[in-house]
Design a protein around this motif. Sequence first.
Motif, PDB file in Angstrom:
ATOM      1  N   THR A 246       0.829  -1.216   0.000  1.00 56.67           N
ATOM      2  CA  THR A 246       0.000   0.000   0.000  1.00 56.67           C
ATOM      3  C   THR A 246       0.859   1.261   0.000  1.00 56.67           C
ATOM      4  O   THR A 246       0.579   2.225  -0.739  1.00 56.67           O
ATOM      5  CB  THR A 246      -0.928  -0.012   1.219  1.00 56.67           C
TER       6      THR A 246
ATOM      7  N   ALA B   2      -6.984  -3.997   5.038  1.00 56.69           N
ATOM      8  CA  ALA B   2      -8.215  -3.753   5.783  1.00 56.69           C
ATOM      9  C   ALA B   2      -8.877  -5.048   6.208  1.00 56.69           C
ATOM     10  O   ALA B   2      -9.333  -5.208   7.350  1.00 56.69           O
ATOM     11  CB  ALA B   2      -9.165  -2.924   4.916  1.00 56.69           C
TER      12      ALA B   2
ATOM     13  N   LEU C  12      -2.025   0.234  -4.587  1.00 57.39           N
ATOM     14  CA  LEU C  12      -2.743   0.934  -3.525  1.00 57.39           C
ATOM     15  C   LEU C  12      -4.045   0.223  -3.174  1.00 57.39           C
ATOM     16  O   LEU C  12      -4.336  -0.023  -1.991  1.00 57.39           O
ATOM     17  CB  LEU C  12      -3.021   2.370  -3.963  1.00 57.39           C
TER      18      LEU C  12
ATOM     19  N   GLY D 116      -4.314  -2.041   0.102  1.00 58.91           N
ATOM     20  CA  GLY D 116      -5.227  -1.477   1.090  1.00 58.91           C
ATOM     21  C   GLY D 116      -6.371  -2.411   1.407  1.00 58.91           C
ATOM     22  O   GLY D 116      -6.773  -2.555   2.580  1.00 58.91           O
TER      23      GLY D 116
END
Length: 920
Positions: free
Chosen positions: A844, A864, A856, A860
């Motif tokens: 990320t 998460a 990204l 990400g």
Amino acid sequence: MEHVPPPAEELARLDRELAELDARRAQLLTRRAWLLAALRPPAPTAAPGWNPSGWGAPHGAPSQPWGYVPKQPSAPRSAQNVLLTLGGLLLTIAAVAFTLVSWGSMGIGGRSAVLAAMTLGALIAPAVLLRRKLAATAEALAALALVLTLLDVYAVHAVAAPGTDGLGFTAVASVVLAALWTAYGLTLGKLRLPLPAAVVLAQWPLLFWAWAAGAPALVVGWALLATAVLDGTIALRGKGTGVRVTACVGGSVMGFSALLVGLALSMTASGPLGAVAPGAVLLAAAAAALAGAWRAPKGFAQLGGVVVGLAAVAAVGGVPVAAVPDAWHMPAYLLCGLALMAVVRTRLPRNATRGVLAASGAVAAWALVWTLPPLATVLLGPVTLLSDVWAGAPEGFRSALGSTLPWPEQAGAPVVLALVAGLLGSAYRWWPSVVRITAPLAARVETPGPDTAAGTPGTAWTAPPGAGVPWYTAGGAGARRRPSGAAVRGAVGAGAVALGWGAFLLAGALLDVPYALAVAGETALVGGLLALAVRGTGSDRDATAAVPVTALVAAVSGAVSVGVLSLASEGASYAVFGTLAVLFAGAAVRAGGCLVDQGRIGRGVWCGASQGAGTSSSRSDSGVSATPRGAVPGVADPAMIDKTPPRAEVPRAVFAVAAVVWATVLTGFAGRSLGLAPHEAAPLLLVVPALTVLLGARLRRNPTALPVELTGATGALVAVGLAVSDEPFLALVLALCGVLAAGAAVRPERRPAAGYLAAALFVLATWVRLAASEVSFPEAYTLPVTVPALVVGVLRRRRDPEASSWTAYGPGLAATLLPSLAVAWTDTDWLRPLLLGVAALVVTLLGARYRLQALLLLGGAVLALDGLHELAPYVLQVAGALPRWLPPALAGLLLLMVGATYEQRLRDARRLKDALGRMR
């Protein structure tokens, strides 16, 4: 104040009113149409004999006023025919019932008077009716009279001559009735039934007489033939279509029966002298058919010629057949059939000559069909050796075939093949003479001639085969397209090659040559066929590819047959397959891609492109001249060469592919000789695919390279199949196949396909090796894919900075992150989620630093979800401690905050979208 309904209610009301208006409009239009039809005056009806159009008067009729036509009958013709047929049928039934039932209740005088009166009245009535122009009624009564005359004959035999022989009486009665109805039909020429009935009655006298006399079958055959000759005479000279058609049918049946009787007696004769008499019947039938064909129309003349030829073959061939063993019956008939071709030097009509030649071809085809069972046994018999490879060489050729075919009865099969092959080969060699002899048989076609422009139809003759132009007339749509002389000659030469090859094979089986000699002979025969296929059509301008293609097919078929035959012995297997590999490889090199369609682009073409020289040479009658690359002597447009390479390279590709196959089989033999298990011998099979990769690099863009490499890839696939039973060897074979694919990918033209294949093979090899080592961590399987994929992505981005990050890095990152995430959600340990989170965080941050969208978003999302997995127990614990009303309250508060700042949040989302869109 006016009430205004809501829009929905008003719209529904308008729709109902419009529907009612549409329905009312339809009713009014229907009523209007009916009124118009009622007010229209009735159309004038033409009076009998009046035709408003003025057309329809027959050609040659007296001139009539404009619009005049004859009056039509008051009742339809079909109804009249039905009534007359029904009436005649009822009268016939009544007459039969009277004769069979009421006959015995009357005296002899009454009986005779009633039958005579009925018959005489039925015979006289048609004459009266014809004078009154009642032809249909007259025909019906004539049919009744015919039945009555037959009943009269039955009655006379039953009462007046009950002791006479039935067959003899029937023969005499048939003669009397045939004469009676012939005279009656000639007297009343307008009746169409009597004369055909007389022809039908004339079929039986001779046949019933022969049966009544107890005559032998030969006499019955003569009686049938005499009746057929009578029918033929009537068919040629008879009066009326009905008479001729009836005579043709009767003559065909009787003549065919006579031929069957003569053929059966000829084939069952006890000796040559016994076959002479049936042969005389057959020759007489041939003479009668020839006489009919001389005057018959085109179609019947050709059919008569066929009958002449077949009857002559059966008659002449039956005499030697009765003197030779069963195995030589077919060659005797074949010789007689081939002798029929001398008819082209006679003065027979053209159509009859064609029929005789067709009969000759039919005899030859029948003889060739007779040779199919032993030929199929020789070609397919060695398949039985596949069940016991290298069991030991048998003593003779027949024992290797494993067939119970009665070989002594097939002794004439190779002779048949050799005779037909020799004839076809002679015709191919001296084709101009064949064309000159058969030129009078060339068909004439109606085409627009020189006078067509002036309005006069012209007549053109087709050019004879081999005249240097296509064998069809190109002018006019009515011209019938025929094969060219070169195509016919090519087919003749191809037939000679195929039949000669079959003759050699059958000769070895019938002589039962030793096994080693049979193997050596078939291998040498394959070499000869390959030489013929490579040599092609020589320098003949009109030749086609039929001969070399046939030789090629025969060579491949013979190679497969002798290859399977050699499996009985280890030494024979190595010798045969090694020789085949060398022969086919040499043929591929010798062909050099120069087997072009010489009939299209000239003769003596040397392919400079395949030879690697800058110029090509063309040998002509005047010498040798240098020609630039790409140009062909005798061809004005060099673009024609661009259309021929795919067709020209087909033979060379077949040679090369076959050579690769035989070499692959040899490597398999090496593994068996070394005593290796199938999975242990699998790496040996990769030797030939490696050579094909090197050969492909040497051939480069030559059209032969791709078939050779694909054949080598098939051998590699076989090696993979052999190694499936052992995982370590399978991993080794897959890795070696990956190396070969990577070697092929070095070439730019193979890189798109071979590059991906090499990567897939390396990955599969790694996975199989890990599975064999019982490694269960998913990262061990995914990281070998991710690292090369990311390296390729970096190289791609360095060469093309505008390339998308999803294309460059997406597949590689997803190959590791997604499987690891799926496993981490079910992992109770802390190490894997921690390492995955760290890796996702790094990805990320790199994506944010270098503005790469794929890194990204993927990093990400994984980060998460991994964090959610770690916080899930605590979230559940906190959620259990909170009051039940708190989550809905928090959700409502969040919605109020978002709604109050909706426009600001929307602008933020757009800015985020634009920022992501600017990333690569």
